[in-house]
Motif scaffolding. Structure first.
Motif, short mmCIF file in Angstrom:
data_model
loop_
_atom_site.label_atom_id
_atom_site.label_comp_id
_atom_site.label_asym_id
_atom_site.label_seq_id
_atom_site.Cartn_x
_atom_site.Cartn_y
_atom_site.Cartn_z
N GLU A 1 -0.44 5.74 -11.31
CA GLU A 1 0.29 4.51 -10.95
C GLU A 1 -0.69 3.41 -10.56
N ILE A 2 -1.68 3.76 -9.73
CA ILE A 2 -2.68 2.77 -9.29
C ILE A 2 -3.51 2.31 -10.48
N ALA A 3 -3.92 3.27 -11.32
CA ALA A 3 -4.74 2.94 -12.50
C ALA A 3 -3.98 2.00 -13.43
N ALA A 4 -2.69 2.22 -13.60
CA ALA A 4 -1.86 1.35 -14.46
C ALA A 4 -1.74 -0.04 -13.85
N ALA A 5 -1.64 -0.10 -12.51
CA ALA A 5 -1.50 -1.39 -11.82
C ALA A 5 -2.76 -2.24 -11.94
N VAL A 6 -3.93 -1.60 -11.89
CA VAL A 6 -5.19 -2.36 -11.93
C VAL A 6 -5.74 -2.54 -13.35
N LYS A 7 -5.12 -1.86 -14.31
CA LYS A 7 -5.62 -1.90 -15.69
C LYS A 7 -5.78 -3.33 -16.21
N ASP A 8 -4.75 -4.16 -16.06
CA ASP A 8 -4.78 -5.54 -16.53
C ASP A 8 -4.87 -6.54 -15.38
N ALA A 9 -5.28 -6.06 -14.21
CA ALA A 9 -5.31 -6.93 -13.02
C ALA A 9 -6.42 -7.97 -13.11
N GLN A 10 -6.10 -9.18 -12.69
CA GLN A 10 -7.10 -10.24 -12.58
C GLN A 10 -7.81 -10.16 -11.23
N SER A 11 -7.10 -9.61 -10.25
CA SER A 11 -7.70 -9.48 -8.92
C SER A 11 -7.04 -8.37 -8.11
N VAL A 12 -7.85 -7.77 -7.23
CA VAL A 12 -7.38 -6.77 -6.28
C VAL A 12 -8.03 -7.10 -4.94
N VAL A 13 -7.21 -7.21 -3.89
CA VAL A 13 -7.73 -7.47 -2.55
C VAL A 13 -7.26 -6.34 -1.64
N LEU A 14 -8.20 -5.79 -0.88
CA LEU A 14 -7.89 -4.70 0.05
C LEU A 14 -7.78 -5.23 1.47
N VAL A 15 -6.79 -4.70 2.19
CA VAL A 15 -6.59 -5.11 3.59
C VAL A 15 -6.37 -3.88 4.47
N ASP A 16 -6.68 -4.07 5.76
CA ASP A 16 -6.34 -3.08 6.78
C ASP A 16 -5.10 -3.64 7.48
N TYR A 17 -4.00 -2.93 7.36
CA TYR A 17 -2.71 -3.42 7.85
C TYR A 17 -2.36 -2.92 9.24
N THR B 1 1.60 -7.59 -6.39
CA THR B 1 2.03 -6.23 -6.04
C THR B 1 1.26 -5.82 -4.79
N TYR B 2 1.98 -5.50 -3.73
CA TYR B 2 1.35 -5.09 -2.46
C TYR B 2 1.83 -3.69 -2.13
N LYS B 3 0.89 -2.75 -1.99
CA LYS B 3 1.28 -1.38 -1.73
C LYS B 3 0.21 -0.65 -0.92
N VAL B 4 0.66 0.26 -0.06
CA VAL B 4 -0.24 1.10 0.73
C VAL B 4 -0.49 2.39 -0.05
N TYR B 5 -1.77 2.69 -0.24
CA TYR B 5 -2.16 3.92 -0.92
C TYR B 5 -3.20 4.66 -0.08
N LYS B 6 -3.33 5.94 -0.33
CA LYS B 6 -4.39 6.71 0.31
C LYS B 6 -5.72 6.32 -0.34
N ASN B 7 -6.76 6.27 0.48
CA ASN B 7 -8.08 5.87 0.00
C ASN B 7 -8.58 6.76 -1.14
N THR B 8 -8.35 8.07 -1.02
CA THR B 8 -8.83 8.99 -2.06
C THR B 8 -8.16 8.71 -3.40
N MET B 9 -6.87 8.35 -3.34
CA MET B 9 -6.13 8.04 -4.58
C MET B 9 -6.69 6.77 -5.23
N MET B 10 -6.94 5.75 -4.40
CA MET B 10 -7.49 4.50 -4.94
C MET B 10 -8.89 4.74 -5.49
N ASN B 11 -9.66 5.55 -4.78
CA ASN B 11 -11.03 5.86 -5.21
C ASN B 11 -11.02 6.47 -6.61
N PHE B 12 -10.13 7.44 -6.84
CA PHE B 12 -10.01 8.06 -8.17
C PHE B 12 -9.56 7.04 -9.22
#
Length: 199
Positions: free
Chosen positions: A13-29, A50-61
């Motif tokens: 899901e994350i990989a699909a979201a960032v596949k065509d992304a022009q930008s990704v910004v990470l925040v500590d909420y 698209t704003y979503k909370v994910y586990k760091n390990t998932m985003m890392n992969f």
């Protein structure tokens, strides 16, 4: 079911979201109230982010092998990702504006059009107007001289300046042309009168 099998759909899901992304910004909420979090999510949706909370390990992969792999170093503590596929500055703009109201929101950094930025860089990008705002300013600057020109012409027409001057010019020339024509006709009989005398 193995843990890896459970994690894979989220990674995809994350990989699909960032596949065509022009930008990704990470925040500590951490520290956001439920009301603030709800408002932030609504603002993101309204701006096509698209704003979503994910586990760091998932985003890392999911980031591996993409332009966003460099964000792995920021994946410490709770993380949420703001992703845009249409407007490169939208995530930075929305989060930057919201962070002024909700000090608990901490921008970690991000990638905008393939370039990595730290929190200060994202804060600078947040000040860039959206494409719509830039286009409206451009159209305004183009229309301004045209509107001024139209206003001047309108004022001249109301005062009878340019309009009367143009109307008077042909009228003044027309009688002069008419007076010259009879003079030419008057010369013609004189020439005819001379012809018999010569015979």
């Amino acid at each position: 079911m193995a843990k890896v099998e459970l994690k894979q759909p989220v990674v995809d899901e994350i990989a699909a979201a960032v596949k065509d992304a022009q930008s990704v910004v990470l925040v500590d909420y951490r520290g956001l109230t439920v009301e603030q979090d709800t408002r932030l999510r609504r603002l993101c949706r309204e701006n096509g982010v698209t704003y979503k909370v994910y586990k760091n390990t998932m985003m890392n992969f999911a980031f591996k092998g993409t332009d966003f792999e460099c964000l792995s170093s920021l994946l410490e503590g709770p993380s949420a990702a703001a992703i845009s596929t249409t407007d490169a500055t939208a995530p930075a703009r929305v989060l930057g504006k919201f962070a002024k109201e909700a000090e608990a929101l901490e921008i970690k950094g991000g990638v905008v059009e393939g370039v990595q930025y730290d929190a200060a860089g994202i804060a600078s990008i947040a000040t860039i107007p959206s494409k719509e705002e830039l286009l409206s300013k451009l159209l305004g600057s183009i229309q301004s001289p045209i509107a001024n020109f139209a206003r001047v012409i309108n004022q001249l027409a109301e005062k009878g300046g340019a309009g009367e001057a143009v109307a008077e010019a042909p009228a003044a020339e027309a009688p002069a042309a008419e007076t010259e024509a009879p003079a030419a006709e008057a010369e013609a009989p004189a020439a005819e009168a001379e012809a018999p005398a010569a015979e």
